[in-house]
Write a protein that holds these residues in place. Structure first.
Motif, mmCIF file in Angstrom:
data_model
loop_
_atom_site.group_PDB
_atom_site.id
_atom_site.type_symbol
_atom_site.label_atom_id
_atom_site.label_comp_id
_atom_site.label_asym_id
_atom_site.label_seq_id
_atom_site.Cartn_x
_atom_site.Cartn_y
_atom_site.Cartn_z
ATOM 1 N N SER A 336 0.712 -1.297 0.162
ATOM 2 C CA SER A 336 -0.052 -0.001 0.012
ATOM 3 C C SER A 336 0.827 1.158 0.163
ATOM 4 O O SER A 336 0.597 2.175 -0.503
ATOM 5 C CB SER A 336 -0.908 0.063 1.166
ATOM 6 N N LEU A 337 1.822 1.313 0.746
ATOM 7 C CA LEU A 337 2.664 2.505 0.845
ATOM 8 C C LEU A 337 3.512 2.882 -0.563
ATOM 9 O O LEU A 337 3.509 3.826 -1.078
ATOM 10 C CB LEU A 337 3.852 2.242 1.861
ATOM 11 N N CYS A 361 -4.411 -2.332 2.868
ATOM 12 C CA CYS A 361 -3.955 -2.009 4.213
ATOM 13 C C CYS A 361 -4.530 -3.154 5.252
ATOM 14 O O CYS A 361 -3.820 -3.637 6.524
ATOM 15 C CB CYS A 361 -3.744 -0.873 4.693
ATOM 16 N N GLN A 366 -2.078 -4.245 8.133
ATOM 17 C CA GLN A 366 -0.886 -2.892 8.140
ATOM 18 C C GLN A 366 -1.805 -1.667 8.471
ATOM 19 O O GLN A 366 -1.977 -0.739 7.899
ATOM 20 C CB GLN A 366 0.010 -2.761 7.102
ATOM 21 N N ASP A 368 -1.325 0.659 10.548
ATOM 22 C CA ASP A 368 -0.655 1.779 10.708
ATOM 23 C C ASP A 368 -0.437 2.715 9.414
ATOM 24 O O ASP A 368 -0.127 3.682 9.396
ATOM 25 C CB ASP A 368 0.940 1.662 11.464
ATOM 26 N N ASN A 369 -0.274 1.750 8.347
ATOM 27 C CA ASN A 369 -0.188 2.652 7.063
ATOM 28 C C ASN A 369 -1.310 3.134 6.570
ATOM 29 O O ASN A 369 -1.252 3.838 5.614
ATOM 30 C CB ASN A 369 0.389 1.323 6.022
ATOM 31 N N LYS A 372 -0.511 6.856 6.848
ATOM 32 C CA LYS A 372 0.064 7.312 6.002
ATOM 33 C C LYS A 372 -0.475 7.560 4.525
ATOM 34 O O LYS A 372 0.071 8.455 3.600
ATOM 35 C CB LYS A 372 1.321 6.374 6.016
#
Length: 735
Positions: A336-337, A361, A366, A368-369, A372
């Protein structure tokens, strides 16, 4: 006002007439006609002209319209007794076209409908139908039409108020070009007419046409005149759309296209424009079409450009690496990032993939992503077009609505619109749920971006704004290419008709649906449902009546011209409610599978009546909505009517019926599923009210509850500052 062949030829309607009446609220007066007007006291034909104009006013009133003093004075001032007759006849034809007046002369199986159908035996109804079918529509029962009680009801008249001039039409043409979404068929036809008149010369040098397909249409007209198209071509794909349009192909690029052989002068213009904008990434998106387009353009002859090198690469390499390759691989790996980092370079593509990236995510834990990804999207959101943001806002508002309404989420289906015409139903398969906290943040980011972009427009600066509660159920008109009516609304919009049912303290209780056509076998049907969309009853050729609340005028399988034929369905509202019914869906379809677009005459509508028997079957003053059936489909559900709340929920959608019996009864389950989904749309899709509130926030405007204290009003009223039916204004300036 008698007519002859010469008059009939001169009274033909033009796109000018239609757009002037429906969108500008008045009649179009040609410039030379206005220039030849004289003061009233100088007219030697004053008495005769006044008689013609007065006759026109009386006829207009009969059809449910009244003419403003401004138009009356303009007509009286025409000092030509022959010309005034032609003008009035043409204007009257415009009004008749708006309400479907030709239904009055159409063939009806039971001319004494609905009483005749109520009293007939089941055997007579069956025998008449089977003889009609056996004879392919050539044999119909013969009945003497009985005298009916006169219509003794009060109905609100539609005001035709404006004198429309050529300059008004040119301004409207530019407003349509500024639209950020597809145009209705009527407005699209008007743009074609305006371009043929040479009004592309009226387009200012700094003017931008945001809707790509429309920009390519204008570019084609300019190219045919051997002029540069650089102003209208912004991307590689614009050239492909232009070539598709010029070749008579699909401008949406969703179907295979056979490009025509372009003359050398047109190829030169296309190559010059393409050389200025071509990007390898964009070519890959439609690589197979581009291979055909490169061949059609003879790109090898233009070695001084960068086009031959790109064409050679895609012709000889199986998988050219591009920007798209990077984000596709990242999304495939659920990185994803990485996907967000790549996508932020192309914000609009980021917007279209945002839901997928967020769900990835969640799928790989994930969480936490997510923050972001949203931060990266927020950073580039101001570069995303407002239309895309509004569509994205509706998408995440739908997710939130279903999340908070678990009972509706469990049974919810997703509707996907195909080519602006059809709806198919897709049932989500274990769809990942996005948490409410994340949805709230996404909605906040999108709304803030919209407000910041709207600040540049200052549409409501310094004004007190009144927003009618009715417009919160009117959705944004973002996809109108398949719309069938002149008063156009987005699918899922709710229109209150309570006022029409209680005009002048009379309580009207009858819905009369109609369809009129010339040609083969068109069927009018109604699906009548209870509160929970169950226990459906289909009124149509398979069942002409049900109990004491619904009747059909009889199935006609052939409608010869010039009069054609009509079918009607009557619903006694109070009786239907007492029988546990709540909703009625109006369905029209061609039993022979011929597309509506192939008919010269095919339209329908709805009347509101006080009594089942008073007045003629067709009474022009009682027509509340008329829709023209011109789409590339063989069936359509026009609207869903809420009998209890007196609301019309706009549908205007077709269903795919290939391989099955072509009747509403054979598709009642799929129709019911679509109706349930569209009925929910006003709960989450962006409405006109929500859009205006965003503009008010951007302008620091005060929203007031008292209409009398407002400087600007938003409502369904023609006199409002923003009328929800003015889709040209909404799409060009507000979206």
């Amino acid at each position: 006002m008698e007519s002859n062949s010469e008059v009939k030829d001169q009274e033909k309607l033009t796109p000018f007439d239609l757009v002037a009446f429906s969108s500008l609220g008045g009649f179009f007066f040609e410039d030379d006609l206005l220039q030849k007007t004289t003061p009233e006291d100088e007219s030697s034909n004053k008495t005769e002209i006044e008689l013609v104009v007065t006759t026109f006013l009386e006829s207009s009133f009969y059809y449910g319209f009244y003419i403003s003093e401004e138009i009356y004075k303009a007509l009286i001032a025409i000092n030509d007794k022959d010309k005034i007759g032609l003008v009035c006849m043409k204007f009257l034809k415009v009004l008749c076209d708006d309400i479907g007046e030709s239904t009055a002369n159409g063939l009806v199986m039971y001319p004494n409908f609905p009483q005749q159908v109520m009293e007939a035996s089941d055997f007579d109804l069956f025998l008449n139908a089977i003889i009609n079918y056996w004879s392919n529509g050539t044999l119909l029962p013969e009945y003497i039409k009985q005298k009916r009680l006169p219509l003794d009801e009060v109905h609100e008249k539609v005001k035709i108020k404006n004198v429309v001039k050529t300059d008004d039409l040119k301004a409207y043409f530019l407003k349509l070009l500024a639209s950020k979404s597809s145009l209705t068929a009527e407005n699209d036809k008007f743009v074609d007419f305006a371009l043929e008149k040479g009004w592309y010369n009226e387009i200012p040098s700094e003017f931008e046409i945001p809707f790509k397909q429309l920009a390519c249409k204008v570019a084609y007209f300019v190219m045919r005149r051997n002029l540069s198209i650089d102003k209208y071509i912004k991307t590689t794909t614009d050239i492909l759309r232009l070539m598709a349009y010029a070749s008579g192909g699909d401008v949406t690029l969703e179907k295979k296209i056979k490009f025509k052989s372009f003359p050398r002068r047109e190829r030169r213009i296309l190559i010059q424009a393409l050389d200025n904008v071509i990007k390898s990434d964009d070519v890959k998106f439609y690589v197979e079409l581009w291979k055909l387009a490169f061949h059609s353009l003879h790109v090898g002859e233009y070695k001084h450009t960068k086009i031959p090198e790109i064409a050679h690469k895609y012709r000889n390499e199986n998988n050219v690496t591009t920007y798209d390759t990077q984000y596709c691989e990242a999304i495939k790996k659920q990185d994803s990032l990485k996907a967000a980092d790549v996508l932020k370079v192309k914000p609009s593509i980021f917007a279209r993939n945002l839901d997928k990236v967020i769900r990835d995510c969640i799928s790989v834990n994930q969480y936490d992503n997510i923050a972001k990804v949203m931060e990266q999207f927020d950073e580039c959101s101001l570069k995303i077009g407002t239309k895309v943001l509004l569509q994205l806002l509706s998408h995440f508002q739908r997710r939130k609505f279903l999340l908070l309404n678990e009972d509706k989420r469990a049974n919810s289906n997703r509707l996907v619109q195909i080519s602006g015409k059809l709806y198919s139903v897709i049932v989500p398969n274990n769809e990942v749920v996005i948490p409410e906290k994340v949805l709230n943040k996404l909605i906040e980011i999108i709304e803030n971006s919209l407000v910041n972009q709207f600040k540049e427009r200052h549409l409501l600066k310094g004004q007190k704004v009144f927003i009618s509660n009715k417009v919160d159920s009117i959705l944004l008109p973002l996809q109108l290419s398949s719309a069938s009516t002149k008063k156009t609304l987005a699918k899922g919009s709710k229109i209150s008709m309570l006022r029409e049912f209680e005009e002048d303290k009379e309580k009207k209780n009858v819905l009369r649906f109609f369809v009129h056509w010339i040609g083969n076998d068109i069927d009018l049907s109604a699906l009548i449902l209870d509160e929970d969309f169950n226990k459906g009853v289909t009124i149509g050729f398979t069942l002409l009546r049900d109990g004491s609340y619904a009747w059909h005028s009889g199935d006609i399988v052939f409608a010869p011209g010039p009069e054609g034929a009509s079918e009607y369905i009557d619903i006694d509202i109070e009786a239907a409610i007492n029988n546990g019914k709540r909703y009625v869906a109006l369905d029209v379809r061609d039993f022979t599978r011929k597309k509506f677009s192939n008919y010269d005459v095919c339209f329908g509508g709805v009347m509101i009546r006080e009594s089942l028997q008073s007045g003629e079957i067709y009474e022009p003053s009682t027509v509340k909505y008329k829709f023209d059936l011109t789409s590339e489909t063989i069936s359509t559900v026009m609207f869903l009517f809420d009998l209890k709340l007196k609301e019309m929920i706009w549908i205007d959608s077709s269903l795919h019926v290939a391989g099955k019996a072509n009747s509403l009864q054979g598709h009642s389950n799929s129709v019911r599923t679509v109706l349930q989904e569209i009925k929910m749309m006003h709960e989450y899709k962006v409405s006109i009210g929500q859009l205006v509130r965003l503009h008010a926030k951007a302008s620091d405007s005060e929203i007031v509850d008292d209409k009398s204290k407002a400087d600007f009003t938003v409502s369904t009223d023609d006199e409002a500052g923003l009328n929800v039916y003015d889709v040209a204004e909404i799409n060009s300036n507000w979206i």
